[in-house]
Design an enzyme around this catalytic site. Sequence first.
Site, PDB file in Angstrom:
ATOM      1  CG  ASP A  78      43.077  43.727  27.746  1.00  0.00           C
ATOM      2  OD1 ASP A  78      41.972  43.636  27.210  1.00  0.00           O
ATOM      3  OD2 ASP A  78      43.382  43.131  28.796  1.00  0.00           O
ATOM      4  CG  ASN A  86      34.970  43.895  37.950  1.00  0.00           C
ATOM      5  OD1 ASN A  86      34.611  44.869  38.614  1.00  0.00           O
ATOM      6  ND2 ASN A  86      34.283  43.428  36.932  1.00  0.00           N
ATOM      7  CG  HIS A  91      30.699  44.024  39.277  1.00  0.00           C
ATOM      8  ND1 HIS A  91      30.173  43.738  38.062  1.00  0.00           N
ATOM      9  CD2 HIS A  91      31.252  42.869  39.720  1.00  0.00           C
ATOM     10  CE1 HIS A  91      30.399  42.463  37.783  1.00  0.00           C
ATOM     11  NE2 HIS A  91      31.036  41.916  38.784  1.00  0.00           N
ATOM     12  CG  ASP A  95      31.720  50.177  37.669  1.00  0.00           C
ATOM     13  OD1 ASP A  95      32.223  49.373  36.856  1.00  0.00           O
ATOM     14  OD2 ASP A  95      30.499  50.262  37.877  1.00  0.00           O
ATOM     15  CG  ASP A 121      40.127  44.697  30.989  1.00  0.00           C
ATOM     16  OD1 ASP A 121      39.645  44.355  29.895  1.00  0.00           O
ATOM     17  OD2 ASP A 121      40.863  43.953  31.660  1.00  0.00           O
TER      18      ASP A 121
END
Length: 469
Positions: A78, A86, A91, A95, A121
């Site tokens: 993680d 983010n 976003h 990405d 994530d």
Amino acid sequence: MVLVTAALLMVTTVQSKNFASMIDARVELEAANKENEKLANRDSLTGLANRRQFFSHLNQEFVLAERSKSKLTVGIIDLDGFKPINDLYGHAMGDNLLTQVGARLSELANEHLSISRLGGDEFALVIKNDLTNEQLLAFGREVCEILNTPFALPDASVQISGSIGFAVYPDLASSAHELYERADYALYQSKKTNRGDAVVFCKSHIRDIETDSKIELILSDANLEQEIAVFFQPIVDLKTSRTVAFEALARWDGPILGKVSPAVFIPIAEKTGLITRLTEILLNKALLAASRWPDDIRLSFNLSAKDISSPIAAMKIFKIIKNSQIDPKRIDLEITETATMFDFEQAQSSIQLLKSLGCGIALDDFGTGFSSLSQLHALPLTKIKIDRSFVTQIDQKPASYKIVKSLLALSRDMHLQCVIEGVETKDELKVIDSCGGQFVQGYFFSEPLPETEIAHFIKETVTPHRFAQ
Ligand code: C2E
Ligand code: MG
Ligand code: MG
């Protein structure tokens, strides 16, 4: 004859054309099926196997490992600090970062190791090599280093880290599902205590799970109103040597388990959802106690992640403070960075709501997470609290000294007050004083006190410069 032959030829030609087009259609269908299968099993952003493919691969490999009596390891990764990126950079940047993470991780893949993206994530590994726990930890640290190297985004270079949890079959898991669950538990442990590092699920974790579920059961049955008390730890102003505030700290003393540390029962209450009721009880008790203190003494109260990640919980806190006997301007609400990471926008609006009452907002345990300056700007903070880990033996650790000094400068630049936590010795205090630290808290001054001892403590500390000498 000619006519019959011609007719036959025509029939054959038509049929072969039909046949050819049938084959074409079939090829197209197969290609479409393959494409669908690919879409169903691949993560469209990173091109890695997706969650569905991860579980089907894990189940297959598990059957094989059972048959051949060989080891199988699941690793779950993680990212730490992804969510704020983010939220803050947008976003598209998020990405981009995930794609780069996927690319770095996929370089590790080989015939014994497969990589998937579970979603968000979170990434997962299935490892078929026969590795010892030490080798697994060393490999985990390698992965952490790979993730620690800065990522170049179009507008910025960002640094994140990754935490990893591993579980190994047949050592400590007996089914594919258990393997996944235990790797996830190890990941949770890594995020809690070894952020940015690897943890392998081990026997002591099984005991911890059993203890936690016992505590969970007892806590959910407890008479919270009666068994939970609030203690108060003073925060002292070094310039005046006066107590300026008390931090409310939860204490649980029940008939079955006796005293249990809040570091243990608060996370359990958070997990079970009991925290909302606990916060309500604690806040009412803390406000009642504070209403009896002199007007110039503030109350600092810890909020949990759940308290600010739900609009209903935030509204409840809002109402309790509004209806209390104490001026909200005398209250500081302490939040942690992790509390804002679940849902940044919701956390932001809850904090804004509570701040609109006039409460101060303090960022607790600062320095232990991954907040950057820009992330801090996005929250309406009034204070930061520098974590105890930078203060312990600051007089002997030049690195801690530098960190505290720069955090103090940072808070000054941002016009934020700064409280330094966990001061235990006179030598630590001297160093903090020399760096310009003004507000301090720690066992050197006092452990958290029951309400009955507060009046006495306030009187005692009104001797100027008692501590700075
Ligand atoms: P925190 O909010 O960072 O609280 C500071 C912790 O450090 C307290 O532990 C305090 O007793 C301890 N401490 C203070 N000075 C020193 C020192 O000089 N040396 C050492 N070794 N420790 C020191 P405590 O009371 O065990 O609480 C632990 C954590 O549990 C708190 O950390 C907070 O995150 C959570 N917590 C406690 N009470 C509440 C509460 O009412 N609500 C919520 N949501 N969380 C709470
Ligand atoms: Mg605190
Ligand atoms: Mg703290």
